[in-house]
Design a protein around this motif. Structure first.
Motif: not given
Ligand code: FAD
Ligand code: 2HG
Ligand code: ZN
Length: 472
Positions: A350-355, A381-382, A391-392
């Motif tokens: 899960h290649d996510i992004s958040v602020p 998670a890293y 990368h969750y």
């Protein structure tokens, strides 16, 4: 291969020659699955043109015959974008023979390269010209410039230099009808209407075939300091990156976050990696400072930042690399995570992004909800803190079987993407959508944005022959 019309096959062979076709079953296999073996397809043929004109001729022939094309570079993508479907009717168009470095314009600080040039070769060519090409990622020895552009790749230097979109000035593209768009301009300013090159960056082969690019060069880095720091929490990482940025400005060129679980996998599976501290810590960051000056006071800056961080309780322990070998060892501990996780069964990516400011709350909420709904799953998670990109990834509970875990993959993904959406995040920060996230994008992306994307796709590729089944 039998699925392909014999006449088309002969015409393609006339264009690319025998050396440009892969027919042998054994050789075909490496083009039909990704490096994790997570996606597997079939192809009518693999074509390997050696020039832009050959690419254009292949596209024209396939277009006339109504045959779908799957562009492929180094085949290191993580979302199955370069893998054909299971029909056996699609043709894989590999760019790996297009490896010319066409031009280095030192005065303009640009380099013009073909799509099949390996990222590492590009970095070397820049270094030979006394410059830096900054994009850097674990697959750089195998991935290509075309793939980097088509996925808008990110990696570990984005916080200072931006992602691939920020590094491109011009493109050459073979359009779905076989025309060649020569947009190889090395201009830093060009406001003559829509910036078309950005349509193709991140389009994952669905709008055309990128055959060459003009890319930005930067001054060579002449000093570097690298440290591995133990932290109590993700909040400490966010505080520390703010502190280091305030202190070092653009000299902060790397800031990678790793959970203890991620590092444990590397220690277990990647040869030559060893524990750095006497006791384990919950989180770590790899910090890199660099400068174009030979004797930049980077060690002093790092010491000053870390000193403050220790006082504030942000940092728990630290090692600073004192040789090139130690620098390489620290990066190996970070870059080894992706490979190491493969040894622990299926890795749900899960290649996510958040602020950036919301990373700590995201991790707290996602961790809590996951452990409640799927007890025992291991959270790996890293990622690239400066970009808000985590990368969750998830591995199965210790001692459990693959099958029941895989059966939960969809529900785990949905939980993580729901939390991501609640934090105004993105379900794909740097890897793209490919076939892996195509469905999910329909759920999480704004319907108007999807409609606009479909309008563009239909305008450029009305027959839908460019990498169908991917992205949209
Ligand atoms: P491929 O995998 O061959 O293709 C990727 C997509 O681009 C496909 O949809 C394909 O159809 C399309 N494509 C390829 N070439 C062209 C072309 N010339 N024209 C049009 N479309 C094309 N990514 C990151 O962003 N950051 C990272 O830190 C990172 N680390 C990685 C580490 C490892 C160990 C691995 C295996 C992968 C990593 N990646 C990372 C994934 C990343 O997307 C790729 O490594 C790279 O950008 C893909 O390049 P490629 O040449 O292998 O493309
Ligand atoms: C990285 O940052 C890559 O190491 C790969 O983007 C991430 O394998 C992954 O999930
Ligand atoms: Zn990454």
């Amino acid at each position: 291969m039998s699925m392909l019309d014999q006449r088309l096959l002969q015409d393609l062979e006339k264009v690319v020659g025998e050396a440009g076709l892969v027919r042998d079953e054994q050789r075909l296999q490496s083009y039909l699955s990704d490096w994790r073996n997570a996606y597997r397809g079939k192809a009518a043929l693999v074509v390997r043109p050696a020039s832009t004109e050959q690419v254009a001729a292949v596209v024209r022939l396939c277009s006339a015959a109504g045959v779908a094309l799957v562009p492929q570079g180094g085949n290191t993508g993580l979302c199955g974008g370069s893998i054909p479907d299971g029909s056996g009717t699609q043709v894989v168009l590999s760019l790996t023979r297009m490896t010319q470095i066409r031009d280095v314009d030192a005065g303009n600080e640009t380099i013009t390269v073909e799509a099949g040039v390996l990222l590492q070769r590009l970095q070397e060519a820049a270094a030979e010209a006394g410059r830096l090409f900054p994009l850097s990622l674990g697959a750089e020895g195998s991935c290509t410039v075309g793939g980097n552009l088509a996925t808008n790749a990110g990696g570990t230097a984005v916080l200072r230099y931006g992602n691939m979109r920020d590094l491109v000035l011009g493109l050459e593209v073979v359009l779905p009808d076989g025309r060649i768009w020569n947009g190889l301009r090395g201009l830093r300013k060009d406001n003559t209407g829509y910036d078309l090159k950005h349509l193709f960056v991140g389009s994952e082969g669905t709008l055309g075939i990128i055959t060459a690019a003009v890319l930005k060069l930067y001054p060579a880095v002449r000093s570097r300091t690298t440290a591995w720091v133990a932290l109590p929490s993700p909040q400490a990482a966010v505080d520390l990156i703010g502190r280091m940025r305030a202190l070092c400005g653009d000299r902060l060129t790397g800031f990678e976050l790793m959970s203890r679980q991620s590092v444990e996998f590397v220690l277990r599976h990647v040869a030559g990696c060893s524990e750095l501290f006497a006791e384990p810590h919950p989180w770590y960051v790899l910090i890199e400072l660099s400068d174009t000056l030979v004797d930049a006071p980077l060690a002093e800056m790092l010491e000053s930042g870390l000193g403050e961080a220790f006082e504030q309780g942000e940092a728990l322990d630290a090692v600073v690399a004192s040789s090139e070998a130690q620098v390489a060892a620290l990066w190996k501990l970070r870059e080894g995570i992706s490979e190491a996780q493969n040894h622990e069964g299926p890795s749900l990516k899960h290649d996510i992004s958040v602020p950036v400011s919301r990373i700590p709350a995201f991790i707290a909420q996602a961790d809590a909800r996951l452990q409640q709904a799927f007890p025992g799953v291991r959270i790996v998670a890293y990622g690239h803190v400066g970009d808000g990109n985590l990368h969750y990834n998830i591995s199965k509970p210790l001692g459990s079987e693959d099958a029941p875990f895989k059966a939960q993959a969809e529900a785990i993904m949905q939980l993580i993407y729901d939390v991501t959406a609640a934090f105004a995040g993105s379900i794909s920060a740097e890897h793209g959508l490919g076939q892996a996230k195509r469905e999910a994008a329909r759920r999480y992306k704004d319907p108007l944005e999807l409609e606009l994307m479909r309008t563009l796709k239909n305008a450029l590729d009305p027959a839908g022959l460019m990498n169908p089944g991917k992205l949209l």
